[in-house]
Structures are given as C-alpha cells and as structure tokens.
Scaffold this active site. Structure first.
Site, PDB file in Angstrom:
ATOM      1  N   ASN A   1     -54.231  17.447   4.879  1.00 23.80           N
ATOM      2  CA  ASN A   1     -54.266  17.031   6.205  1.00 23.80           C
ATOM      3  C   ASN A   1     -53.408  17.906   7.157  1.00 23.80           C
ATOM      4  OD1 ASN A   1     -51.891  15.364   7.777  1.00 23.80           O
ATOM      5  ND2 ASN A   1     -51.467  15.181   5.717  1.00 23.80           N
TER       6      ASN A   1
ATOM      7  N   PHE B   1     -49.683  14.400  13.826  1.00 20.72           N
ATOM      8  CA  PHE B   1     -49.148  13.584  14.688  1.00 20.72           C
ATOM      9  C   PHE B   1     -49.736  12.871  15.849  1.00 20.72           C
ATOM     10  CE2 PHE B   1     -44.341  14.810  13.784  1.00 20.72           C
ATOM     11  CZ  PHE B   1     -44.617  14.751  12.549  1.00 20.72           C
TER      12      PHE B   1
ATOM     13  N   LYS C   1     -36.589  11.945   6.137  1.00 18.38           N
ATOM     14  CA  LYS C   1     -37.798  12.359   5.339  1.00 18.38           C
ATOM     15  C   LYS C   1     -37.872  13.868   5.158  1.00 18.38           C
ATOM     16  CE  LYS C   1     -42.480  11.284   4.359  1.00 18.38           C
ATOM     17  NZ  LYS C   1     -43.552  10.504   4.570  1.00 18.38           N
TER      18      LYS C   1
ATOM     19  N   ASN D   1     -42.228  14.307   1.812  1.00 20.80           N
ATOM     20  CA  ASN D   1     -43.667  14.511   2.576  1.00 20.80           C
ATOM     21  C   ASN D   1     -44.626  15.626   1.756  1.00 20.80           C
ATOM     22  OD1 ASN D   1     -45.322  14.678   4.955  1.00 20.80           O
ATOM     23  ND2 ASN D   1     -43.271  14.294   6.140  1.00 20.80           N
TER      24      ASN D   1
ATOM     25  N   ASN E   1     -47.187  20.089  10.008  1.00 19.91           N
ATOM     26  CA  ASN E   1     -48.454  20.274  11.046  1.00 19.91           C
ATOM     27  C   ASN E   1     -47.958  20.240  12.435  1.00 19.91           C
ATOM     28  OD1 ASN E   1     -50.339  20.395   8.761  1.00 19.91           O
ATOM     29  ND2 ASN E   1     -49.976  18.019   8.833  1.00 19.91           N
ATOM     30  N   THR E   2     -46.414  20.468  12.744  1.00 17.29           N
ATOM     31  CA  THR E   2     -46.198  20.366  14.354  1.00 17.29           C
ATOM     32  C   THR E   2     -45.146  21.731  14.015  1.00 17.29           C
ATOM     33  OG1 THR E   2     -46.217  17.875  14.762  1.00 17.29           O
ATOM     34  CG2 THR E   2     -44.358  19.386  15.829  1.00 17.29           C
TER      35      THR E   2
ATOM     36  N   SER F   1     -43.005  17.122   8.408  1.00 17.40           N
ATOM     37  CA  SER F   1     -44.476  17.267   8.496  1.00 17.40           C
ATOM     38  C   SER F   1     -44.742  18.781   8.742  1.00 17.40           C
ATOM     39  CB  SER F   1     -45.047  16.506   9.524  1.00 17.40           C
ATOM     40  OG  SER F   1     -45.228  15.119   9.001  1.00 17.40           O
TER      41      SER F   1
HETATM   42  C1  LIG Z   1     -53.687  11.776   6.159  1.00 17.54           C
HETATM   43  C2  LIG Z   1     -52.315  11.745   6.022  1.00 17.54           C
HETATM   44  C3  LIG Z   1     -51.286  11.533   6.934  1.00 17.54           C
HETATM   45  C4  LIG Z   1     -49.924  11.493   6.928  1.00 17.54           C
HETATM   46  N1  LIG Z   1     -49.419  11.441   8.084  1.00 17.54           N
HETATM   47  C5  LIG Z   1     -47.922  11.452   7.910  1.00 17.54           C
HETATM   48  C6  LIG Z   1     -47.225  11.065   9.013  1.00 17.54           C
HETATM   49  O1  LIG Z   1     -47.609  10.788  10.229  1.00 17.54           O
HETATM   50  N2  LIG Z   1     -45.621  11.112   8.921  1.00 17.54           N
HETATM   51  C7  LIG Z   1     -45.018  11.250   7.609  1.00 17.54           C
HETATM   52  O2  LIG Z   1     -43.830  11.016   7.636  1.00 17.54           O
HETATM   53  N3  LIG Z   1     -45.908  11.359   6.735  1.00 17.54           N
HETATM   54  C8  LIG Z   1     -47.437  11.422   6.621  1.00 17.54           C
HETATM   55  N4  LIG Z   1     -47.672  11.548   5.823  1.00 17.54           N
HETATM   56  C9  LIG Z   1     -47.236  11.907   4.286  1.00 17.54           C
HETATM   57  C10 LIG Z   1     -47.289  10.613   3.410  1.00 17.54           C
HETATM   58  O3  LIG Z   1     -46.546   9.786   3.896  1.00 17.54           O
HETATM   59  C11 LIG Z   1     -46.497  11.126   1.931  1.00 17.54           C
HETATM   60  O4  LIG Z   1     -45.141  11.461   2.131  1.00 17.54           O
HETATM   61  C12 LIG Z   1     -47.394  12.205   1.404  1.00 17.54           C
HETATM   62  O5  LIG Z   1     -48.796  11.905   1.541  1.00 17.54           O
HETATM   63  C13 LIG Z   1     -47.119  12.012  -0.039  1.00 17.54           C
HETATM   64  O6  LIG Z   1     -47.562  11.025  -0.736  1.00 17.54           O
HETATM   65  P1  LIG Z   1     -48.945  10.772  -1.459  1.00 17.54           P
HETATM   66  O7  LIG Z   1     -48.939  11.704  -2.416  1.00 17.54           O
HETATM   67  O8  LIG Z   1     -48.778   9.427  -2.162  1.00 17.54           O
HETATM   68  O9  LIG Z   1     -49.827  10.780  -0.610  1.00 17.54           O
HETATM   69  C14 LIG Z   1     -49.332  11.639   6.049  1.00 17.54           C
HETATM   70  C15 LIG Z   1     -50.186  11.909   4.784  1.00 17.54           C
HETATM   71  C16 LIG Z   1     -51.292  11.835   4.633  1.00 17.54           C
HETATM   72  C17 LIG Z   1     -52.275  12.175   3.703  1.00 17.54           C
END
Ligand SMILES: Cc1cc2nc3c(=O)[nH]c(=O)nc-3n(C[C@H](O)[C@H](O)[C@H](O)COP(=O)(O)O)c2cc1C
Length: 368
Positions: free
Chosen positions: A116, A120, A222, A251, A184-185, A182
């Site tokens: 992704n 934000f 985080k 993350n 993406n910023t 993250s």
């Molecule tokens: C579509 C998507 C959007 C996410 N948006 C955020 C976010 O806004 N803030 C954040 O701290 N992590 C975000 N994450 C990261 C998740 O909170 C998590 O840390 C990461 O996906 C790893 O966990 P997983 O393997 O179980 O998905 C996002 C993940 C995905 C897939």
C-alpha cells in the site's frame, strides 16, 4: 464461506473498493442490535486465560486490529463485534488530507501480502476527535489512536503537527501512538533518528498531559522493520530514557524480500509498504531484539505478518504483550480474530506457563 466470497467477489474488485464495501457491511451489521449481539457472541468469545493487563488497561485478549483499517474511527464497534479486542484507529494527521492518487493498494494473493501507498488519507484530527467524542460505545474495546504528520507540513514543523493531533485526540484515546514509520509520507521515517525522535516524543508527551491532566494517556512509538539493528537499539534506549509506555514493531517494509509466488513483477515493484506473510520473519526479529534490550520495562506490541494463533503465540514468546494484525484479516475474513483467540487459549493451556504474562518474552529469556 469467506474464501468463496473472496474469490468470487473481493478478489475481482479493486482492493480499496473491496475494503470500503466490506467495511460498510461490517458497520451495517453492527448498527442492528440483535444482529450485532448474535455476531459478537459467535465471533468475540471470551477466554478467561487470555485476559491481559497492558499499558494500565484491562483487555479481554492480547489480540487486536492494527492501524490503517479504520483510519477515521467510523467502525470501532463493528470491528469489536468481529472479536478485535483493541482497535487502533488512524493514522490521523493534524490536517485532513486525501492521501496519494489511486490506485494505491495492491494484493499479492499468492504471497498472502499487500502493498500500500495510501499516504495517510484521513479526515484530520479535528473531525476524528469530534467523531470519537460523540461516539456511544456498544462494546467495551480498547481504542488506540495512531497519529502521523500531515504531508504538506515541512519536516521542520513536524512536531507542531503531531502536537496538534495529540491535544485533540488524547482525551479520546486509551493509548496514543506516534507513527514515524510509514513509508508513504516523504521524510517521515527520518523522524525515527534519535535526535529527531527525542524532541518529538517529549513534545507529544507534554501535549497529551496538557490535554488530559487527570489521566496519564499511555504513549507508544511505532517503528519500521527497515531500521538497522543499531537504530532499533537506539530507539529502545530512548524509549526507556523518556519513560515511554510502549513500542509497536513493526510497520510495513520497503524491502521486497520473502516474495516468490506472485508472478507479476510489475505488482511486486509497486511503490509502497509491503505487509502480510513476507514481513513475518523480520517483524519477529525486531521484536526479539527489542525485548532483549528493554525486557519488561516497556510494553511491546508485535505486528507484521501475524496470520494465525501460532504466529501470535510466537510474538508473545518473543516479548509482545499485545499482538496486532491487518493483512491476514483481508485474506481470512470475519472468523479470523476468533480463530486466533481460540488457538492462543489452547496454546497457553498446553504450555508450561500458568498465565499469558508468564509467557511474554519466555523464548528470549531462555536463549539469553
Ligand atoms: C492498507 C494498509 C494501510 C495501513 N495504514 C496504516 C496507517 O495508517 N498507520 C499505521 O501505523 N500503519 C498502517 N498500516 C500498517 C499496519 O498497521 C501494520 O503495521 C502492517 O500492515 C503489518 O501488519 P500485517 O502484516 O498484519 O498487515 C497499514 C497497512 C495496510 C495494509
């Protein structure tokens, strides 16, 4: 059942559209009292042995939903109904923003992964704070609030943007998370460097205390799985020094390791953060390293590639008091949290540990 729905419907839709559709359904069910009571009875069973105390909070279970699914705090009860015992909303930024242009979410189905670059997209701290303030909770769920930097705010003014969000959102948060990880910023992850992180976390701590003088809102940071090991140690030491309550690891990653089954190279090369199964090994490694460094002084939250009860159990043994997931929810659907709870309770029962708290970090303590 969900596998059929996923194959026939969701997998043929744009992933972001599928997310909105599924989330709308969840919220609709949660609005009907008889339905939500029934669904919660089936999907959110309580296991005495999973009761957890963390961050000064009492939880029914250590397992919850990671940030990013409910960015705007619009469906907390629906997610609690599905069994997530804590829901981390956000990331919320100081100001509202649309995020990156679409298409910005990609499924790598054979690898059980997602990429992704949402960037934000959210309603901003004022709107989300108002939503949380007017919320009448149906289920008792812990609500974490994850905050990040507004894209247009220059890095030199990042702290003020986080402070704005913290002041507005801390009164409604069971815990607050400073997201500096993250991908993406632009520039966000450089805030993980200790000389930038120290003043940032100090300013957010002060803002939360100003906004909520009567209660010490737990504050966590985080981090990214892409940090070098020395930088992980430096963040851990800083967290102890500042009296931070917790660290969330991890993350998404900008690496593309652990992928091998997705045949379309263009998909693999999409810019953004990779999550799901390929992240499992590194997230676990970061967690173990953190626990070896901070032990029980700081609450650790394990996230990244958790797909089932065994993964959640491994995170606990590696030092996590709380465990979160996101990507596997997309692939496994509404029964996912239930199966994690059930499997975790079964593992604890057959383990040598009397309580979940005894199991936290046990693997790391043994190998030390
Ligand atoms: C579509 C998507 C959007 C996410 N948006 C955020 C976010 O806004 N803030 C954040 O701290 N992590 C975000 N994450 C990261 C998740 O909170 C998590 O840390 C990461 O996906 C790893 O966990 P997983 O393997 O179980 O998905 C996002 C993940 C995905 C897939």
């Amino acid at each position: 059942m969900y596998r059929i729905l996923f194959t026939l419907l969701f997998s043929r839709m744009d992933p972001e559209e599928a997310h909105h559709l599924a989330f709308r359904w969840i919220r609709r069910v949660a609005r009907v009292p008889v339905l939500r009571t029934y669904v919660a009875a089936v999907l959110a069973p309580r296991y005495e042995e999973l009761r957890t105390e963390a961050l000064g909070l009492r939880l029914h279970s250590p397992f919850g939903l990671a940030a990013g699914f409910d960015k705007n705090a619009v469906g907390i009860d629906g997610l609690a109904m599905l069994g997530f015992d804590h829901v981390e909303i956000g990331t919320v930024t100081g100001e509202p923003q649309p995020g990156n242009p679409k298409k910005r979410l990609f499924r790598l189905v054979p690898d059980r992964a997602l990429i992704n670059r949402m960037g934000f997209n959210n309603d901003g701290s004022l709107a989300v704070a108002a939503r949380l303030a007017s919320r009448e909770p149906v289920f008792r769920t812990v609500v974490g609030v994850n905050i990040g930097k507004t894209k247009v705010v220059p890095e030199s003014e990042a702290a003020a943007d986080y402070v704005k969000s913290a002041e507005r959102l801390a009164p409604h948060a069971d815990y607050l998370v400073v997201n500096v990880s993250s991908p993406n910023t632009p520039g966000l992850r450089s805030l993980q460097a200790v000389d930038q992180l120290r003043p940032l976390l100090t300013a957010v701590r002060e803002a939360a205390d100003r906004a909520v003088p009567a209660r010490r809102v737990p504050l966590l940071v985080k981090i990214a799985p892409d940090l070098a090991d020395e930088d992980i140690d430096a963040v851990a030491d800083l967290a102890v020094e500042l009296g931070l309550d917790g660290i969330i690891a991890t993350n998404t990653t900008i690496a593309r390791e652990g992928l091998g089954l997705t045949s379309d190279p263009a998909l693999v090369q999409e810019t953004g953060g990779l999550s799901g199964a390929p992240l499992k090994a590194r997230s676990l490694e970061v967690l173990r390293r953190l626990y070896a460094r901070v032990g029980d002084r700081i609450t650790l939250v394990g996230v990244g590639g958790v797909e089932n009860a065994e993964d959640a159990w491994q995170r606990i043994l590696a030092g996590a008091t709380l465990v979160q997931g996101y990507s596997a929810f997309i692939y496994q659907g509404p029964f996912w949290a239930r199966s994690v709870h059930k499997g975790l309770a079964a593992r604890l029962r057959t383990s040598p540990y009397a309580t979940l708290a005894d199991a936290v970090g046990a693997d790391v303590r043994i190998s030390a």
